[in-house]
Enzyme design. Structure first.
Site, PDB file in Angstrom:
ATOM      1  N   ILE A  18      -5.699   2.123   4.692  1.00 19.51           N
ATOM      2  CA  ILE A  18      -4.910   2.411   3.503  1.00 19.51           C
ATOM      3  C   ILE A  18      -3.471   1.950   3.674  1.00 19.51           C
ATOM      4  O   ILE A  18      -2.860   1.432   2.744  1.00 19.51           O
ATOM      5  CB  ILE A  18      -4.966   3.922   3.187  1.00 19.51           C
ATOM      6  CG1 ILE A  18      -6.366   4.312   2.701  1.00 19.51           C
ATOM      7  CG2 ILE A  18      -3.934   4.300   2.131  1.00 19.51           C
ATOM      8  CD1 ILE A  18      -6.561   5.801   2.502  1.00 19.51           C
ATOM      9  N   ASN A  90       1.838   8.023   6.042  1.00 21.31           N
ATOM     10  CA  ASN A  90       0.415   7.716   5.962  1.00 21.31           C
ATOM     11  C   ASN A  90      -0.320   7.956   7.284  1.00 21.31           C
ATOM     12  O   ASN A  90      -1.509   8.260   7.276  1.00 21.31           O
ATOM     13  CB  ASN A  90       0.236   6.248   5.540  1.00 21.31           C
ATOM     14  CG  ASN A  90      -1.205   5.796   5.633  1.00 21.31           C
ATOM     15  OD1 ASN A  90      -2.057   6.245   4.892  1.00 21.31           O
ATOM     16  ND2 ASN A  90      -1.473   4.892   6.572  1.00 21.31           N
ATOM     17  N   SER A 145      -5.147  14.439   1.433  1.00 19.04           N
ATOM     18  CA  SER A 145      -6.590  14.204   1.476  1.00 19.04           C
ATOM     19  C   SER A 145      -7.289  15.144   0.511  1.00 19.04           C
ATOM     20  O   SER A 145      -6.855  16.283   0.298  1.00 19.04           O
ATOM     21  CB  SER A 145      -7.129  14.442   2.890  1.00 19.04           C
ATOM     22  OG  SER A 145      -8.547  14.393   2.899  1.00 19.04           O
ATOM     23  N   TYR A 158      -8.691  19.233  10.090  1.00 15.02           N
ATOM     24  CA  TYR A 158      -8.127  18.174   9.255  1.00 15.02           C
ATOM     25  C   TYR A 158      -7.792  18.703   7.865  1.00 15.02           C
ATOM     26  O   TYR A 158      -6.717  18.432   7.331  1.00 15.02           O
ATOM     27  CB  TYR A 158      -9.128  17.023   9.166  1.00 15.02           C
ATOM     28  CG  TYR A 158      -8.679  15.881   8.291  1.00 15.02           C
ATOM     29  CD1 TYR A 158      -7.651  15.032   8.687  1.00 15.02           C
ATOM     30  CD2 TYR A 158      -9.304  15.623   7.064  1.00 15.02           C
ATOM     31  CE1 TYR A 158      -7.248  13.969   7.883  1.00 15.02           C
ATOM     32  CE2 TYR A 158      -8.909  14.572   6.261  1.00 15.02           C
ATOM     33  CZ  TYR A 158      -7.879  13.744   6.670  1.00 15.02           C
ATOM     34  OH  TYR A 158      -7.478  12.704   5.872  1.00 15.02           O
ATOM     35  N   LYS A 162      -4.053  18.940   6.255  1.00 12.59           N
ATOM     36  CA  LYS A 162      -3.686  18.267   5.012  1.00 12.59           C
ATOM     37  C   LYS A 162      -3.228  19.264   3.950  1.00 12.59           C
ATOM     38  O   LYS A 162      -2.406  18.922   3.088  1.00 12.59           O
ATOM     39  CB  LYS A 162      -4.853  17.426   4.512  1.00 12.59           C
ATOM     40  CG  LYS A 162      -5.084  16.160   5.329  1.00 12.59           C
ATOM     41  CD  LYS A 162      -3.850  15.253   5.322  1.00 12.59           C
ATOM     42  CE  LYS A 162      -4.123  13.914   5.975  1.00 12.59           C
ATOM     43  NZ  LYS A 162      -2.933  13.025   5.947  1.00 12.59           N
ATOM     44  N   ILE A 191     -12.247   6.260   0.359  1.00  9.55           N
ATOM     45  CA  ILE A 191     -11.670   4.917   0.368  1.00  9.55           C
ATOM     46  C   ILE A 191     -12.409   4.095   1.413  1.00  9.55           C
ATOM     47  O   ILE A 191     -12.389   4.416   2.609  1.00  9.55           O
ATOM     48  CB  ILE A 191     -10.160   4.959   0.692  1.00  9.55           C
ATOM     49  CG1 ILE A 191      -9.436   5.898  -0.278  1.00  9.55           C
ATOM     50  CG2 ILE A 191      -9.582   3.551   0.647  1.00  9.55           C
ATOM     51  CD1 ILE A 191      -9.513   5.483  -1.736  1.00  9.55           C
ATOM     52  N   THR A 193     -12.590   0.916   3.559  1.00  7.96           N
ATOM     53  CA  THR A 193     -11.660  -0.080   4.089  1.00  7.96           C
ATOM     54  C   THR A 193     -12.407  -1.078   4.956  1.00  7.96           C
ATOM     55  O   THR A 193     -13.552  -0.830   5.371  1.00  7.96           O
ATOM     56  CB  THR A 193     -10.568   0.592   4.935  1.00  7.96           C
ATOM     57  OG1 THR A 193     -11.153   1.057   6.171  1.00  7.96           O
ATOM     58  CG2 THR A 193      -9.941   1.783   4.201  1.00  7.96           C
TER      59      THR A 193
END
Length: 267
Positions: A18, A90, A145, A158, A162, A191, A193
């Site tokens: 990202i 990020n 997130s 996590y 976030k 997302i 990638t």
């Protein structure tokens, strides 16, 4: 294509994923972009690709868990460009062994919180004096997130980390808004990638696609476009917001996908 002309932007964790999408769009809009992360070769490759497209970028080493490297990032950027206008927080850590509460070790919990909350907090703290020097302040964009939106079966540390980023966003926006410093948070959905595409199981993609309201997964540029808006003067009246960029994943009740399979609107 000059929405960020002459602005200096730091995008942490921009050697892959990202972060690369954000950095490339910033450069395309005229920003001088600082690419930072732990992988020098990958970072320089991003710089070279931006230069090839006519943009300006510079690589600087940074490790979100090492305070001295964060200090050096901001000091060196200010020395090179004379100012800092934009910070995108990020960089983050997703622990592969992050599971349920009973499965988590304190070491895993602390590791994720160190990079995802502690690192984001310290980078924000470091950039504030530079933004305060600017006549028009500046913009801080935290990458959150969808994990922080609700409970789940795993990724406990996590998600909690976030959620802390969400709250840090609101506090920063409130405390520094009168100094023309804005702070917003972007929550990405799924997302895909270049780095993770081969590792995302098709079953997981199918589950997400059945709940996404559009007909595709997200890509880094989807997050980048929102960040361009939040970094630009177009969003001068937008601060303290937590924006989901997830294809509508979190905008409906949790049973929608199952009812769609039944071709029914209700029970």
């Amino acid at each position: 294509m000059n929405r960020l002309k002459d602005k200096v932007a730091i995008v942490t964790g921009s050697t892959s994923g990202i972060g690369v999408g954000i950095a490339r769009l910033f450069a395309a809009e005229g920003a001088k972009v600082v690419i930072c992360g732990r992988r020098k070769e990958k970072g320089q490759a991003v710089v070279d690709s931006i230069a090839k497209e006519g943009g300006e970028a510079w690589y600087h080493f940074m490790d979100m868990t090492v305070i001295d490297s964060i200090d050096a990032l901001f000091a060196d950027t200010a020395e090179k460009y004379g100012k800092i206008d934009i910070l995108v927080n990020n960089a983050a850590n997703v622990g592969l062994k992050d599971g349920r509460v009973d499965e988590l070790s304190l070491e895993m919990w602390d590791s994720i919180f160190q990079s995802d909350v502690r690192g984001t907090f310290y980078a924000t703290k470091c950039v504030l004096p530079y933004l305060e020097k600017n006549e028009n302040g500046g913009s801080i964009i935290n990458i959150g997130s969808m994990a922080s939106c609700s409970g789940d079966l795993g990724s406990t540390a996590y998600a909690c980390a976030k959620a802390g980023v969400d709250k840090l966003t609101q506090y920063t926006a409130l405390q520094y808004g009168k100094k023309n410093i804005r702070c917003n948070c972007v929550r990405p959905g799924l997302i895909v990638t270049p780095e993770n595409e081969a590792y995302v199981p098709q079953a997981l993609k199918d589950i997400f696609l059945s709940n996404i309201m559009v007909n595709r997964y997200g890509c880094p540029e989807d997050i980048g476009h929102m960040c361009v808006y939040l970094a630009s003067d177009e969003s001068a009246y937008v601060t303290g917001q937590i924006v989901n960029v997830d294809g509508g994943l979190n905008s409906h009740v949790s049973t929608v996908a199952q009812f769609k399979e039944l071709n029914s609107r209700t029970w």
